[in-house]
Motif scaffolding. Structure first.
Motif, PDB file in Angstrom:
ATOM      1  N   GLN A   1      71.992 154.537  44.882  1.00 17.64           N
ATOM      2  CA  GLN A   1      73.107 153.645  44.561  1.00 17.64           C
ATOM      3  C   GLN A   1      72.529 152.280  44.147  1.00 17.64           C
ATOM      4  OE1 GLN A   1      76.659 154.323  44.934  1.00 17.64           O
ATOM      5  NE2 GLN A   1      75.849 156.390  44.863  1.00 17.64           N
ATOM      6  N   PRO A   2      72.006 152.172  42.917  1.00 14.29           N
ATOM      7  CA  PRO A   2      71.406 150.905  42.498  1.00 14.29           C
ATOM      8  C   PRO A   2      72.448 149.796  42.429  1.00 14.29           C
ATOM      9  CG  PRO A   2      71.576 152.413  40.639  1.00 14.29           C
ATOM     10  CD  PRO A   2      72.005 153.167  41.865  1.00 14.29           C
ATOM     11  N   SER A   3      71.993 148.586  42.712  1.00 11.75           N
ATOM     12  CA  SER A   3      72.895 147.435  42.636  1.00 11.75           C
ATOM     13  C   SER A   3      72.143 146.261  42.020  1.00 11.75           C
ATOM     14  CB  SER A   3      73.408 147.070  44.025  1.00 11.75           C
ATOM     15  OG  SER A   3      72.326 146.697  44.853  1.00 11.75           O
ATOM     16  N   ASP A   4      72.912 145.267  41.592  1.00 12.81           N
ATOM     17  CA  ASP A   4      72.319 144.061  41.045  1.00 12.81           C
ATOM     18  C   ASP A   4      71.506 143.361  42.122  1.00 12.81           C
ATOM     19  OD1 ASP A   4      73.236 143.879  38.320  1.00 12.81           O
ATOM     20  OD2 ASP A   4      75.247 143.592  39.141  1.00 12.81           O
ATOM     21  N   SER A   5      70.488 142.644  41.673  1.00 13.76           N
ATOM     22  CA  SER A   5      69.698 141.877  42.624  1.00 13.76           C
ATOM     23  C   SER A   5      70.448 140.617  42.994  1.00 13.76           C
ATOM     24  CB  SER A   5      68.359 141.502  41.994  1.00 13.76           C
ATOM     25  OG  SER A   5      68.565 140.469  41.055  1.00 13.76           O
ATOM     26  N   ASP A   6      69.862 139.830  43.859  1.00 13.86           N
ATOM     27  CA  ASP A   6      70.501 138.585  44.271  1.00 13.86           C
ATOM     28  C   ASP A   6      70.114 137.413  43.377  1.00 13.86           C
ATOM     29  OD1 ASP A   6      67.870 138.359  45.011  1.00 13.86           O
ATOM     30  OD2 ASP A   6      68.280 137.967  47.132  1.00 13.86           O
ATOM     31  N   GLU A   7      69.514 137.697  42.233  1.00 11.53           N
ATOM     32  CA  GLU A   7      69.162 136.638  41.293  1.00 11.53           C
ATOM     33  C   GLU A   7      70.445 135.954  40.819  1.00 11.53           C
ATOM     34  OE1 GLU A   7      65.330 137.358  38.581  1.00 11.53           O
ATOM     35  OE2 GLU A   7      67.182 137.680  37.511  1.00 11.53           O
ATOM     36  N   THR A   8      70.463 134.631  40.844  1.00 10.37           N
ATOM     37  CA  THR A   8      71.688 133.937  40.460  1.00 10.37           C
ATOM     38  C   THR A   8      71.542 133.159  39.163  1.00 10.37           C
ATOM     39  OG1 THR A   8      71.074 132.084  41.873  1.00 10.37           O
ATOM     40  CG2 THR A   8      72.573 133.743  42.808  1.00 10.37           C
TER      41      THR A   8
END
Length: 185
Positions: A57-64
């Motif tokens: 279940q890939p998700s976006d990183s916490d890079e903002t």
């Protein structure tokens, strides 16, 4: 002047290990760089390492914020919409150019100097694949330039360069950036 928004389809696996669509929506992060007349960056995805970890279940990183290069030993894909280049770009000073790259998260990439072929010349320690999706773009190098069109692909090997949209229409390009290091001669 905005083009049709594109979708980002992320796949993964369900609890039984079967392939599924995890998300299907426009990219969640877009950033206009340099104010009106500047390019819009759509951050599509990036990996954090090579080989890339494949999650069920890939998700976006916490890079903002916007970060120009990919993470160390990793990759990044983005789409950039470049409006036609105006005089405000052609008249940038070296410090103006450095500020533009600071807004992209990598002030050190700027190589702007007096006599350079374009004020937004820059260099990153990456191999980049640039694909024209719509419009046309001029690739400016230290000693050459070429205009590229939809379907054309540039393989950029850590070269000093700039992108100049000299047409009267928006240009949309996809970029795959791969972290690299310069080979010792």
């Amino acid at each position: 002047m905005s083009q049709k928004t594109f979708r980002r389809i992320v796949t993964g696996h369900d609890a039984d290990g079967k392939a599924i669509v995890v998300s299907d929506a426009p990219p969640v992060r877009a950033q206009l760089v340099g104010g009106p007349g500047g390019p819009t960056f759509f951050e599509v995805w990036h990996t954090l390492e090579t080989p890339a970890q494949i999650h069920a279940q890939p998700s976006d990183s916490d890079e903002t914020g916007l970060v120009l290069p990919p993470p160390k030993n990793a990759t990044r894909i983005r789409v950039i919409e470049f409006p036609p280049e105006g005089e405000e770009i052609r008249q940038l000073t070296g410090s103006d150019a450095a500020e533009k790259f600071r807004a992209m998260g990598d002030e050190r990439a700027s190589t702007s100097a007096a006599g350079a072929p374009h004020p937004l010349m820059h260099r990153t320690q990456t191999v980049d694949y640039g694909i024209v999706l719509e419009g046309e773009m001029t690739l400016v190098l230290d000693r050459a330039e070429t205009t590229i069109y939809p379907g054309d692909i540039v393989i950029q090997n850590g070269t000093n360069h700039a992108w100049a949209n000299r047409s009267d229409k928006l240009c949309r390009m996809a970029f795959v950036l791969i972290d690299g290091e310069f080979a010792l001669s």
